[in-house]
Design a protein around this motif. Structure first.
Motif, PDB file in Angstrom:
ATOM      1  N   GLN A  82      10.915  -7.572  -6.404  1.00 41.78           N
ATOM      2  CA  GLN A  82      10.941  -6.661  -7.553  1.00 41.78           C
ATOM      3  C   GLN A  82       9.532  -6.151  -7.848  1.00 41.78           C
ATOM      4  O   GLN A  82       9.331  -4.969  -8.127  1.00 41.78           O
ATOM      5  N   TRP A  83       8.566  -7.050  -7.791  1.00 44.47           N
ATOM      6  CA  TRP A  83       7.168  -6.669  -8.027  1.00 44.47           C
ATOM      7  C   TRP A  83       6.707  -5.633  -6.997  1.00 44.47           C
ATOM      8  O   TRP A  83       6.100  -4.624  -7.352  1.00 44.47           O
ATOM      9  N   LEU A  84       7.013  -5.868  -5.715  1.00 43.96           N
ATOM     10  CA  LEU A  84       6.617  -4.914  -4.674  1.00 43.96           C
ATOM     11  C   LEU A  84       7.284  -3.556  -4.890  1.00 43.96           C
ATOM     12  O   LEU A  84       6.638  -2.514  -4.760  1.00 43.96           O
ATOM     13  N   ILE A  85       8.551  -3.560  -5.233  1.00 44.83           N
ATOM     14  CA  ILE A  85       9.254  -2.304  -5.504  1.00 44.83           C
ATOM     15  C   ILE A  85       8.611  -1.582  -6.684  1.00 44.83           C
ATOM     16  O   ILE A  85       8.419  -0.362  -6.648  1.00 44.83           O
ATOM     17  N   SER A  86       8.233  -2.332  -7.719  1.00 42.21           N
ATOM     18  CA  SER A  86       7.610  -1.711  -8.896  1.00 42.21           C
ATOM     19  C   SER A  86       6.260  -1.087  -8.558  1.00 42.21           C
ATOM     20  O   SER A  86       5.788  -0.199  -9.282  1.00 42.21           O
TER      21      SER A  86
ATOM     22  N   ASP B  22      -2.420  -7.638  -7.595  1.00 38.86           N
ATOM     23  CA  ASP B  22      -2.341  -6.214  -7.969  1.00 38.86           C
ATOM     24  C   ASP B  22      -3.703  -5.554  -7.796  1.00 38.86           C
ATOM     25  O   ASP B  22      -3.813  -4.470  -7.203  1.00 38.86           O
ATOM     26  N   GLU B  23      -4.729  -6.213  -8.313  1.00 34.51           N
ATOM     27  CA  GLU B  23      -6.072  -5.655  -8.267  1.00 34.51           C
ATOM     28  C   GLU B  23      -6.658  -5.666  -6.852  1.00 34.51           C
ATOM     29  O   GLU B  23      -7.424  -4.790  -6.480  1.00 34.51           O
ATOM     30  N   ALA B  24      -6.284  -6.645  -6.049  1.00 31.00           N
ATOM     31  CA  ALA B  24      -6.817  -6.747  -4.695  1.00 31.00           C
ATOM     32  C   ALA B  24      -6.099  -5.820  -3.715  1.00 31.00           C
ATOM     33  O   ALA B  24      -6.732  -5.245  -2.835  1.00 31.00           O
ATOM     34  N   ILE B  25      -4.795  -5.678  -3.865  1.00 31.20           N
ATOM     35  CA  ILE B  25      -4.015  -4.915  -2.887  1.00 31.20           C
ATOM     36  C   ILE B  25      -3.878  -3.456  -3.286  1.00 31.20           C
ATOM     37  O   ILE B  25      -4.140  -2.553  -2.487  1.00 31.20           O
ATOM     38  N   PHE B  26      -3.476  -3.201  -4.525  1.00 31.91           N
ATOM     39  CA  PHE B  26      -3.013  -1.860  -4.888  1.00 31.91           C
ATOM     40  C   PHE B  26      -4.092  -0.932  -5.412  1.00 31.91           C
ATOM     41  O   PHE B  26      -3.791   0.218  -5.737  1.00 31.91           O
ATOM     42  N   VAL B  27      -5.345  -1.376  -5.442  1.00 31.80           N
ATOM     43  CA  VAL B  27      -6.426  -0.438  -5.708  1.00 31.80           C
ATOM     44  C   VAL B  27      -6.846   0.253  -4.415  1.00 31.80           C
ATOM     45  O   VAL B  27      -7.564   1.242  -4.448  1.00 31.80           O
ATOM     46  N   GLY B  28      -6.384  -0.275  -3.292  1.00 29.27           N
ATOM     47  CA  GLY B  28      -6.675   0.332  -2.000  1.00 29.27           C
ATOM     48  C   GLY B  28      -7.791  -0.369  -1.268  1.00 29.27           C
ATOM     49  O   GLY B  28      -8.343  -1.357  -1.741  1.00 29.27           O
ATOM     50  N   PRO B  29      -8.089   0.160  -0.092  1.00 23.44           N
ATOM     51  CA  PRO B  29      -9.102  -0.482   0.769  1.00 23.44           C
ATOM     52  C   PRO B  29     -10.513  -0.399   0.198  1.00 23.44           C
ATOM     53  O   PRO B  29     -10.832   0.376  -0.612  1.00 23.44           O
TER      54      PRO B  29
ATOM     55  N   TRP C  25       6.797  -4.647   4.350  1.00 20.59           N
ATOM     56  CA  TRP C  25       6.904  -3.619   3.326  1.00 20.59           C
ATOM     57  C   TRP C  25       5.890  -2.522   3.613  1.00 20.59           C
ATOM     58  O   TRP C  25       4.858  -2.766   4.254  1.00 20.59           O
ATOM     59  N   TYR C  26       6.160  -1.326   3.109  1.00 13.95           N
ATOM     60  CA  TYR C  26       5.252  -0.196   3.283  1.00 13.95           C
ATOM     61  C   TYR C  26       4.994   0.450   1.928  1.00 13.95           C
ATOM     62  O   TYR C  26       5.889   0.525   1.088  1.00 13.95           O
ATOM     63  N   VAL C  27       3.763   0.919   1.751  1.00 13.54           N
ATOM     64  CA  VAL C  27       3.415   1.624   0.517  1.00 13.54           C
ATOM     65  C   VAL C  27       2.512   2.791   0.882  1.00 13.54           C
ATOM     66  O   VAL C  27       1.656   2.676   1.766  1.00 13.54           O
ATOM     67  N   GLN C  28       2.751   3.912   0.212  1.00 11.76           N
ATOM     68  CA  GLN C  28       1.927   5.095   0.431  1.00 11.76           C
ATOM     69  C   GLN C  28       1.452   5.599  -0.922  1.00 11.76           C
ATOM     70  O   GLN C  28       2.254   5.862  -1.817  1.00 11.76           O
ATOM     71  N   LYS C  29       0.142   5.674  -1.052  1.00 12.00           N
ATOM     72  CA  LYS C  29      -0.501   6.188  -2.260  1.00 12.00           C
ATOM     73  C   LYS C  29      -1.204   7.501  -1.884  1.00 12.00           C
ATOM     74  O   LYS C  29      -1.357   7.807  -0.698  1.00 12.00           O
ATOM     75  N   PRO C  30      -1.646   8.283  -2.862  1.00 14.23           N
ATOM     76  CA  PRO C  30      -2.295   9.559  -2.535  1.00 14.23           C
ATOM     77  C   PRO C  30      -3.512   9.423  -1.619  1.00 14.23           C
ATOM     78  O   PRO C  30      -3.728  10.263  -0.747  1.00 14.23           O
TER      79      PRO C  30
END
Length: 90
Positions: free
Chosen positions: A20-24, A83-90, A37-42
């Motif tokens: 659920q967290w990954l989907i969110s 969240d802060e380590a993964i989803f802010v990007g590389p 899982w795959y995620v695409q951000k701008p």
């Protein structure tokens, strides 16, 4: 289903809550490989693999000379830290 507090280590989350967290976060699960899982951000895209003792993130084309950049994070980190380590990007 509600998630545990954000400061809870990920290993204390049941698998459906992790999903659920990954989907969110905008991730999509690979239908053939459910641990992937795959995620695409701008600004970037990544593949997230839920391994036995850690989450591996491969930022596609984000390293030097367009190579992939791979990072690994233990489940002992809190969901907030991840969240802060993964989803802010590389």
């Amino acid at each position: 289903m509600s998630l545990p507090p954000a400061d809870t280590p990920l290993y204390n989350h049941p698998l459906p809550e992790i999903e659920q967290w990954l989907i969110s976060q905008g991730c999509q699960q690979d239908r053939d490989n459910l641990h992937r899982w795959y995620v695409q951000k701008p600004q970037w895209e990544a593949e997230i693999v839920m391994d036995v003792d850690s989450i591996a993130v491969r930022y596609i084309g984000a390293g030097e000379n367009g190579q992939d950049l791979v990072r690994s994070f233990k489940y002992s980190l809190s969901r907030r830290d991840l969240d802060e380590a993964i989803f802010v990007g590389p």
